[in-house]
Design an enzyme around this catalytic site. Structure first.
Site, short mmCIF file in Angstrom:
data_model
loop_
_atom_site.label_atom_id
_atom_site.label_comp_id
_atom_site.label_asym_id
_atom_site.label_seq_id
_atom_site.Cartn_x
_atom_site.Cartn_y
_atom_site.Cartn_z
N HIS A 55 -3.72 1.28 4.78
CA HIS A 55 -3.73 1.63 6.19
C HIS A 55 -4.96 2.05 6.87
CE1 HIS A 55 0.57 3.05 4.64
NE2 HIS A 55 1.09 1.92 5.55
N LYS A 60 -1.55 -7.51 1.98
CA LYS A 60 -0.28 -6.82 1.12
C LYS A 60 0.93 -7.36 1.41
CE LYS A 60 1.74 -3.92 -1.38
NZ LYS A 60 2.68 -3.34 -0.72
N ALA A 85 3.37 7.39 6.21
CA ALA A 85 3.00 7.64 4.59
C ALA A 85 1.83 7.07 4.47
CB ALA A 85 4.25 7.19 3.57
N SER A 87 0.74 1.28 -1.70
CA SER A 87 2.07 1.34 -0.95
C SER A 87 2.54 2.57 -0.68
CB SER A 87 3.03 0.37 -1.84
OG SER A 87 4.45 0.43 -1.25
#
Ligand code: AMP
Length: 265
Positions: free
Chosen positions: A22, A134, A17, A170
């Site tokens: 990322h 994070k 996801a 997130s």
């Protein structure tokens, strides 16, 4: 340097996801290495809530497009039975780090994280592992495992990517309604306020005030907000070289975490 290929491998482990957080890790890995490997594996052993595991988003087709656009060289997307045999056991004692903060609210979570990261490192054999700030405690836990097991890999921490309104990116944000999203902004707002107000002599009051700000937001239930030593994650004091504020809260049905470095700035 990977001895098989003679090339450096930058490795970004994820649960998919994919978002810009990322992709910023992929970019850092690409800048520092010959080859970039990304894994997408929703690791069952790190979930303490079966519903959370079941509901975790898995948009693999869209993820592949993003990785292609980001010039990732290799995607490792194994099925669960390729990583785990039935009834496998793992335990590594890393002391209090495992049980503080996230560890208190997610028992067993970090043993599962270490178990999968150990296996992924063993398979990918990276030169450098890229993890996000994070998940600050996760970075510390993985660092401790690497140290304890003498794994030949370097660790790099990449900064938190945020939405323009401040919400930390997130994969779980997908579960937030527009209203939840608005309420969730209290997390980054209270952390920013802490950063602006930080003073070693009033840590206890600042902590309480930031917690109260979060608790006062409709639909938001804070689990913890702590101001800790950035190396031990124990309460910060005047001799802490670095200080971090970390928080976790439930926003509607979604559990979110965020943090900020208070010192050094
Ligand atoms: P996950 O897919 O949530 O397991 O995250 C995979 C990696 O991406 C971890 O190292 C995370 O810390 C990192 N990451 C997640 N969200 C962010 C973000 N907003 N900014 C930077 N890195 C992130």
């Amino acid at each position: 340097m990977n001895t098989l290929t003679g090339k450096t491998i930058g490795f970004v482990p994820t649960m998919g996801a994919l978002h810009n957080g990322h992709l910023s890790l992929i970019e850092s890995a690409a800048q520092g290495n010959n080859i970039v490997v990304c894994s997408i594996f929703v690791n069952p052993t790190q979930f303490n809530d079966p519903k959370d595991l079941e509901n975790y988003p898995r948009p693999i087709e869209a993820d592949i497009v993003k990785l292609e656009q980001a010039n990732c060289d290799v995607l490792f997307n194994p099925p669960v039975n390729e990583i785990y045999d039935d009834n496998e056991h793992w335990h590594l004692d890393i002391g209090p780090l495992e049980h503080l903060l996230e560890g208190e609210f997610r028992p067993g979570h970090y043993q599962g994280v270490m178990q999968v990261v150990y296996k992924l490192i063993d398979i990918v054999k990276p030169t450098t592992l890229y993890l996000g700030q994070k998940d600050y405690q996760q970075y510390m836990v993985v660092g401790k495992m690497i140290e304890k097991m003498h794994l030949p890999v370097q660790l790099v921490m990449c900064p938190i990517e945020r939405e323009p309104d401040g919400l930390a990116m997130s994969s779980r944000n997908i579960h937030l309604s527009a209203e939840d999203h608005r309420h969730a902004l209290v997390l980054s707002r209270s952390l920013t306020w802490l950063k602006q107000s930080f003073d070693f002599n009033s840590i206890a009051q600042l902590r309480q005030k930031a917690f109260d700000i979060i608790a006062a937001e409709p639909g938001v239930k804070p689990e913890y907000l702590e101001i800790v030593d950035g190396e031990t994650l124990l309460p910060a004091n005047n001799s802490s070289n670095s200080v971090v504020a970390l928080t976790a809260a439930r926003v509607g049905k979604t559990r979110l975490i965020d943090n900020v470095l208070l010192s050094p700035l």
